[in-house]
Design a protein around this motif. Structure first.
Motif, PDB file in Angstrom:
ATOM      1  N   PRO A  31     171.446  34.950   2.625  1.00  0.00           N
ATOM      2  CA  PRO A  31     172.082  33.457   3.058  1.00  0.00           C
ATOM      3  C   PRO A  31     171.439  32.343   3.535  1.00  0.00           C
ATOM      4  CG  PRO A  31     173.237  35.562   3.880  1.00  0.00           C
ATOM      5  CD  PRO A  31     171.952  36.077   3.493  1.00  0.00           C
ATOM      6  N   ALA A  32     170.388  32.898   4.229  1.00  0.00           N
ATOM      7  CA  ALA A  32     169.644  31.780   5.015  1.00  0.00           C
ATOM      8  C   ALA A  32     168.807  31.077   3.958  1.00  0.00           C
ATOM      9  CB  ALA A  32     168.558  32.547   6.182  1.00  0.00           C
ATOM     10  N   LEU A  33     168.437  31.619   3.058  1.00  0.00           N
ATOM     11  CA  LEU A  33     167.439  30.840   2.089  1.00  0.00           C
ATOM     12  C   LEU A  33     168.537  30.199   1.119  1.00  0.00           C
ATOM     13  CD1 LEU A  33     164.695  33.450   0.690  1.00  0.00           C
ATOM     14  CD2 LEU A  33     164.454  31.303   2.274  1.00  0.00           C
ATOM     15  N   ALA A  34     169.482  30.706   0.794  1.00  0.00           N
ATOM     16  CA  ALA A  34     170.442  29.904  -0.053  1.00  0.00           C
ATOM     17  C   ALA A  34     171.062  28.690   0.585  1.00  0.00           C
ATOM     18  CB  ALA A  34     171.748  30.891  -0.400  1.00  0.00           C
ATOM     19  N   GLN A  35     171.203  28.723   1.748  1.00  0.00           N
ATOM     20  CA  GLN A  35     171.994  27.857   2.753  1.00  0.00           C
ATOM     21  C   GLN A  35     170.765  26.659   3.149  1.00  0.00           C
ATOM     22  OE1 GLN A  35     174.553  29.624   5.470  1.00  0.00           O
ATOM     23  NE2 GLN A  35     175.524  30.712   3.928  1.00  0.00           N
ATOM     24  N   GLN A  36     169.923  27.090   3.836  1.00  0.00           N
ATOM     25  CA  GLN A  36     168.767  26.234   4.391  1.00  0.00           C
ATOM     26  C   GLN A  36     167.673  25.591   3.625  1.00  0.00           C
ATOM     27  OE1 GLN A  36     169.866  25.206   7.501  1.00  0.00           O
ATOM     28  NE2 GLN A  36     171.523  26.634   7.486  1.00  0.00           N
ATOM     29  N   THR A  37     167.193  26.292   2.468  1.00  0.00           N
ATOM     30  CA  THR A  37     166.225  26.012   1.585  1.00  0.00           C
ATOM     31  C   THR A  37     166.334  24.089   1.409  1.00  0.00           C
ATOM     32  OG1 THR A  37     166.033  28.061   0.719  1.00  0.00           O
ATOM     33  CG2 THR A  37     164.983  25.896  -0.382  1.00  0.00           C
ATOM     34  N   THR A  38     165.207  23.864   1.686  1.00  0.00           N
ATOM     35  CA  THR A  38     164.574  22.208   1.278  1.00  0.00           C
ATOM     36  C   THR A  38     163.765  21.979   0.263  1.00  0.00           C
ATOM     37  OG1 THR A  38     165.332  21.599   3.604  1.00  0.00           O
ATOM     38  CG2 THR A  38     164.214  19.873   2.207  1.00  0.00           C
ATOM     39  N   ALA A  39     163.948  21.147  -0.869  1.00  0.00           N
ATOM     40  CA  ALA A  39     162.999  21.389  -1.979  1.00  0.00           C
ATOM     41  C   ALA A  39     161.647  20.757  -1.404  1.00  0.00           C
ATOM     42  CB  ALA A  39     163.501  20.196  -2.968  1.00  0.00           C
ATOM     43  N   ILE A  40     160.755  21.496  -2.033  1.00  0.00           N
ATOM     44  CA  ILE A  40     159.463  21.173  -2.002  1.00  0.00           C
ATOM     45  C   ILE A  40     158.820  19.803  -2.324  1.00  0.00           C
ATOM     46  CG2 ILE A  40     156.836  21.877  -2.403  1.00  0.00           C
ATOM     47  CD1 ILE A  40     157.961  24.646  -3.011  1.00  0.00           C
ATOM     48  N   GLY A  41     158.258  19.250  -1.518  1.00  0.00           N
ATOM     49  CA  GLY A  41     158.029  17.816  -1.472  1.00  0.00           C
ATOM     50  C   GLY A  41     159.062  16.902  -0.820  1.00  0.00           C
ATOM     51  N   THR A  42     159.978  17.307  -0.199  1.00  0.00           N
ATOM     52  CA  THR A  42     160.826  16.418   0.561  1.00  0.00           C
ATOM     53  C   THR A  42     160.064  15.787   1.754  1.00  0.00           C
ATOM     54  OG1 THR A  42     162.772  17.785  -0.164  1.00  0.00           O
ATOM     55  CG2 THR A  42     162.956  16.313   1.587  1.00  0.00           C
ATOM     56  N   ALA A  43     160.283  14.423   1.709  1.00  0.00           N
ATOM     57  CA  ALA A  43     159.629  13.823   2.852  1.00  0.00           C
ATOM     58  C   ALA A  43     160.565  12.893   3.739  1.00  0.00           C
ATOM     59  CB  ALA A  43     158.536  13.017   2.310  1.00  0.00           C
ATOM     60  N   LYS A  44     160.583  12.914   5.032  1.00  0.00           N
ATOM     61  CA  LYS A  44     161.456  12.140   5.524  1.00  0.00           C
ATOM     62  C   LYS A  44     160.727  11.525   6.924  1.00  0.00           C
ATOM     63  CE  LYS A  44     166.095  11.956   8.095  1.00  0.00           C
ATOM     64  NZ  LYS A  44     167.211  12.901   8.189  1.00  0.00           N
ATOM     65  N   ILE A  45     161.028  10.391   7.259  1.00  0.00           N
ATOM     66  CA  ILE A  45     160.621   9.652   8.545  1.00  0.00           C
ATOM     67  C   ILE A  45     161.638   9.972   9.623  1.00  0.00           C
ATOM     68  CG2 ILE A  45     159.769   7.371   9.687  1.00  0.00           C
ATOM     69  CD1 ILE A  45     157.743   8.340   7.516  1.00  0.00           C
ATOM     70  N   TRP A  46     161.227  11.020  10.470  1.00  0.00           N
ATOM     71  CA  TRP A  46     162.200  11.252  11.563  1.00  0.00           C
ATOM     72  C   TRP A  46     162.127  10.240  12.625  1.00  0.00           C
ATOM     73  CZ3 TRP A  46     165.160  14.882  10.238  1.00  0.00           C
ATOM     74  CH2 TRP A  46     164.765  15.967   9.200  1.00  0.00           C
ATOM     75  N   GLY A  47     161.317   9.482  12.770  1.00  0.00           N
ATOM     76  CA  GLY A  47     161.164   8.425  13.865  1.00  0.00           C
ATOM     77  C   GLY A  47     159.790   7.722  13.985  1.00  0.00           C
ATOM     78  N   THR A  48     159.629   6.742  15.040  1.00  0.00           N
ATOM     79  CA  THR A  48     158.616   6.148  14.924  1.00  0.00           C
ATOM     80  C   THR A  48     158.376   6.023  16.620  1.00  0.00           C
ATOM     81  OG1 THR A  48     158.450   4.776  13.429  1.00  0.00           O
ATOM     82  CG2 THR A  48     157.052   3.976  14.766  1.00  0.00           C
ATOM     83  N   VAL A  49     157.194   6.065  17.210  1.00  0.00           N
ATOM     84  CA  VAL A  49     156.593   6.068  18.565  1.00  0.00           C
ATOM     85  C   VAL A  49     155.655   5.353  18.634  1.00  0.00           C
ATOM     86  CG1 VAL A  49     156.197   7.463  20.628  1.00  0.00           C
ATOM     87  CG2 VAL A  49     157.886   8.301  19.055  1.00  0.00           C
ATOM     88  N   ASP A  50     155.433   4.220  19.544  1.00  0.00           N
ATOM     89  CA  ASP A  50     154.226   3.600  19.838  1.00  0.00           C
ATOM     90  C   ASP A  50     153.400   3.270  18.518  1.00  0.00           C
ATOM     91  OD1 ASP A  50     155.047   4.208  22.432  1.00  0.00           O
ATOM     92  OD2 ASP A  50     153.026   5.571  22.723  1.00  0.00           O
ATOM     93  N   GLY A  51     154.202   2.823  17.577  1.00  0.00           N
ATOM     94  CA  GLY A  51     153.591   2.459  16.144  1.00  0.00           C
ATOM     95  C   GLY A  51     153.212   3.438  15.297  1.00  0.00           C
ATOM     96  N   VAL A  52     153.321   4.867  15.717  1.00  0.00           N
ATOM     97  CA  VAL A  52     152.989   5.836  14.780  1.00  0.00           C
ATOM     98  C   VAL A  52     154.369   6.511  14.263  1.00  0.00           C
ATOM     99  CG1 VAL A  52     151.869   8.131  15.031  1.00  0.00           C
ATOM    100  CG2 VAL A  52     151.079   6.539  16.582  1.00  0.00           C
ATOM    101  N   ALA A  53     154.386   6.596  12.933  1.00  0.00           N
ATOM    102  CA  ALA A  53     155.324   7.065  12.146  1.00  0.00           C
ATOM    103  C   ALA A  53     155.222   8.582  12.144  1.00  0.00           C
ATOM    104  CB  ALA A  53     155.433   6.617  10.722  1.00  0.00           C
TER     105      ALA A  53
END
Length: 247
Positions: A31-53
């Motif tokens: 179930p964990a793999l079936a429900q939680q898997t994210t595609a390889i290559g997926t990228a996301k900017i989670w936030g920026t701190v002090d000008g560093v992404a």
């Protein structure tokens, strides 16, 4: 011709990685793999701190393109990254891919004692162009696997940033590689601690720079790598840490 062969090999590795996940779901019904898997290559900017992404990417340390690739390893025990379980299966194991693309160099250094992997120990490698996605490879030691705690990763994050600043890179990719090595670690807490450590070090150097006691090239991006099954959970920890660091 050589670079074309390398790219083909890495593409095949990524395809095998994805196929292994699908195979596991179909055969074991995990179930964990079936429900939680994210595609390889997926990228996301989670936030920026002090000008560093702060970017999260579903990728292994061998394939990720960066100025500097950071990977973490424990003190060597025979077959530690290859024996599954507890290590991740080879097709899902970023450390195994990294070692293979480095022609076994990582294991050779660890097994021969040239790199012992003691806590916060570092070694910098300059692979031939096209060997891995990173222009340089930095290994950071995690010490005795039986004594590991998530708190250690705050210091490891600081070491990674300090070394990146010494090298003058614009960006670096970081892979904790704990799951690869068979450590059942708290993913969100580990990822968050790495972020906290990174900015503890960055702000310390900035403070010195403001006093004309340090010079460094600013880092524009930190890329935090995660496996397909851990991307979402890691992101939660990263976002929480970003909020804490900003407040």
């Amino acid at each position: 011709m050589k670079n074309s062969s390398i790219k083909s090999s890495k593409s095949t590795t990524r395809n095998v990685w994805a196929a292994m996940i699908i195979f596991s779901v179909l055969i074991t019904g995990t179930p964990a793999l079936a429900q939680q898997t994210t595609a390889i290559g997926t990228a996301k900017i989670w936030g920026t701190v002090d000008g560093v992404a702060i970017e999260g990417v579903v990728q292994g340390p061998s394939a990720q393109v960066s100025d500097l690739q950071v990977a973490c390893v424990f003190e060597y025990t025979e077959g530690d990254i290859f024996v599954s379980p507890p290590a991740l299966p080879p097709a899902l194991n970023g450390l195994v891919h990294l070692d293979q693309d480095m022609k076994g160099l990582v294991t050779e250094m660890r097994k021969s004692g040239k790199f012992l992997g003691h806590t916060y120990e570092t070694i910098l490698i300059s692979p031939p162009k096209g060997t891995i996605g990173g222009k340089k490879l930095l290994l950071i030691g995690l010490g005795d696997r039986n004594k590991f705690t998530a708190d250690l990763m705050t210091g490891v994050g600081s070491v990674a940033m300090r070394e990146a600043l010494k090298l003058g890179v614009s960006n670096f990719a970081f892979a904790s590689d704990l799951k690869d090595a068979g450590i059942d670690s708290p993913t969100a807490l580990v990822a968050g601690n790495v972020v906290k450590g990174i900015f503890e070090a960055y702000r310390a150097q900035t403070w010195l720079k403001d006093k004309n006691m340090s010079t460094f090239k600013p880092v524009s991006k930190v890329i935090l790598l995660a496996g397909p099954a851990f991307f979402t959970t890691a992101g939660e920890g990263i976002q929480e840490a970003i909020s804490a660091v900003k407040n």
